[in-house]
Write a protein that holds these residues in place. Structure first.
Motif, PDB file in Angstrom:
ATOM      1  N   VAL A 142      43.330  22.982  38.344  1.00 28.63           N
ATOM      2  CA  VAL A 142      43.650  21.992  37.318  1.00 28.63           C
ATOM      3  C   VAL A 142      42.381  21.402  36.719  1.00 28.63           C
ATOM      4  O   VAL A 142      42.292  21.185  35.512  1.00 28.63           O
ATOM      5  CB  VAL A 142      44.533  20.877  37.922  1.00 28.63           C
ATOM      6  N   LEU A 143      41.385  21.148  37.542  1.00 32.02           N
ATOM      7  CA  LEU A 143      40.182  20.462  37.088  1.00 32.02           C
ATOM      8  C   LEU A 143      38.954  21.357  36.982  1.00 32.02           C
ATOM      9  O   LEU A 143      38.008  21.016  36.264  1.00 32.02           O
ATOM     10  CB  LEU A 143      39.856  19.296  38.036  1.00 32.02           C
ATOM     11  N   ARG A 144      38.953  22.505  37.693  1.00 32.74           N
ATOM     12  CA  ARG A 144      37.746  23.317  37.722  1.00 32.74           C
ATOM     13  C   ARG A 144      38.080  24.790  37.565  1.00 32.74           C
ATOM     14  O   ARG A 144      39.109  25.262  38.044  1.00 32.74           O
ATOM     15  CB  ARG A 144      36.979  23.105  39.030  1.00 32.74           C
ATOM     16  N   ASP A 145      37.195  25.503  36.880  1.00 31.45           N
ATOM     17  CA  ASP A 145      37.335  26.946  36.741  1.00 31.45           C
ATOM     18  C   ASP A 145      36.760  27.643  37.972  1.00 31.45           C
ATOM     19  O   ASP A 145      35.852  27.120  38.635  1.00 31.45           O
ATOM     20  CB  ASP A 145      36.591  27.439  35.493  1.00 31.45           C
ATOM     21  N   ASP A 151      31.082  32.598  44.420  1.00 30.57           N
ATOM     22  CA  ASP A 151      32.146  32.728  45.416  1.00 30.57           C
ATOM     23  C   ASP A 151      32.848  31.392  45.655  1.00 30.57           C
ATOM     24  O   ASP A 151      33.183  31.024  46.777  1.00 30.57           O
ATOM     25  CB  ASP A 151      31.602  33.278  46.743  1.00 30.57           C
ATOM     26  N   ARG A 152      33.084  30.695  44.545  1.00 36.39           N
ATOM     27  CA  ARG A 152      33.818  29.433  44.606  1.00 36.39           C
ATOM     28  C   ARG A 152      35.139  29.607  43.857  1.00 36.39           C
ATOM     29  O   ARG A 152      35.140  29.967  42.680  1.00 36.39           O
ATOM     30  CB  ARG A 152      33.011  28.291  43.996  1.00 36.39           C
ATOM     31  N   TRP A 153      36.218  29.318  44.572  1.00 42.57           N
ATOM     32  CA  TRP A 153      37.540  29.593  44.017  1.00 42.57           C
ATOM     33  C   TRP A 153      38.406  28.339  44.088  1.00 42.57           C
ATOM     34  O   TRP A 153      38.476  27.683  45.117  1.00 42.57           O
ATOM     35  CB  TRP A 153      38.203  30.744  44.778  1.00 42.57           C
ATOM     36  N   TYR A 154      39.050  28.064  42.955  1.00 36.54           N
ATOM     37  CA  TYR A 154      39.914  26.887  42.854  1.00 36.54           C
ATOM     38  C   TYR A 154      41.350  27.267  42.521  1.00 36.54           C
ATOM     39  O   TYR A 154      42.212  26.393  42.425  1.00 36.54           O
ATOM     40  CB  TYR A 154      39.350  25.919  41.806  1.00 36.54           C
ATOM     41  N   SER A 155      41.595  28.545  42.340  1.00 40.93           N
ATOM     42  CA  SER A 155      42.954  29.048  42.173  1.00 40.93           C
ATOM     43  C   SER A 155      43.003  30.463  42.739  1.00 40.93           C
ATOM     44  O   SER A 155      41.977  31.127  42.869  1.00 40.93           O
ATOM     45  CB  SER A 155      43.377  29.060  40.694  1.00 40.93           C
TER      46      SER A 155
END
Length: 243
Positions: A142-145, A151-155
């Motif tokens: 919702v807030l971050r891509d 290697d950073r995942w938000y979805s």
């Protein structure tokens, strides 16, 4: 002329509000039917997850939250951590690729681990994982891509994760593993079976609001007509006195 224009505006406003109310009633019926269908999928006996030839037909309406089973072998050292907030707190979903006998891959959301907690390794050998089908979440949270290069995942963007892990023939969905599924040991993490099934359904409130506005237009029109008649009668009496 002015009265005619006001009447036309009132008719258009009334018709518009009623149409919007009717649309919300139809949306509510659709949402209730969807909820019923999803509940049926969740509680039905597990069926085989869609095979590779059926992937193009997989859709949110027909497949999401379907209770399925997948047989295959976990590919080790390819876990992906995806930021998560659950009833257990903040931490990560652990997505692990499971390779089936035909070479295709299904991403398994083995469950949740809190920040700083260890992650149990995937089990060796062939396993059968049961859980619920979920559709890919492309783009980010919702807030971050998502930041694949870091290697950073938000979805849980399955296509992007597969590309970052150099995986081919990956299903366009993932499976939320059940609490007792292989690779979801619970206390040792990851904790499976945390799928939240929630549908926003405020269509009845919206419908009542639109219908209420339509009635307000009618009420306003009645008041205007009464006021117009009253002014007409007053004007008539004044005219009679002049005579």
């Amino acid at each position: 002329m002015a009265n005619a224009a006001l009447a036309l505006c009132a008719v258009l406003a009334f018709s518009g509000f009623v149409a919007l109310g009717n649309w919300q009633v139809e949306r509510r019926a659709w949402k209730l039917d969807l909820i019923e269908r999803v509940n049926g999928r969740v509680h039905a006996p597990a069926v085989a997850a869609p095979a590779r030839n059926a992937w193009p037909a997989v859709s949110r309406d027909s497949d999401e939250y379907r209770h399925v089973s997948v047989r295959g072998t976990f590919l080790s050292d390819l876990d992906t951590r995806v930021a998560a907030a659950t009833e257990l707190g903040t931490g990560y979903w652990i997505l692990s690729p499971l390779q089936r006998f035909d070479g295709s891959v299904v991403m398994i959301n083995r469950g949740f681990v809190a920040q700083g907690d260890p992650v149990a390794s995937v089990p060796a050998g062939e396993v059968i994982v049961t859980g619920l089908i979920r559709l890919s979440e492309p783009g980010g949270g919702v807030l971050r891509d998502n930041l694949p290069a870091e290697d950073r995942w938000y979805s849980r963007d399955i296509e992007a994760i597969a590309a970052a892990r150099n995986l081919a023939a990956v299903a366009p969905y993932f499976v939320d593993a059940a609490a007792d599924a292989p690779g979801s040991p619970g206390g040792a993490g990851p904790v499976g079976g945390l799928t939240v099934i929630r549908f926003h359904n405020s269509h009845l409130i919206y419908a009542i609001t639109w219908y209420g506005l339509a009635l307000m237009v009618v009420g306003a029109a009645v008041l205007v007509c009464r006021e117009g008649r009253r002014e007409g009668r007053s004007e008539g009496r004044r005219e009679a006195k002049r005579r």
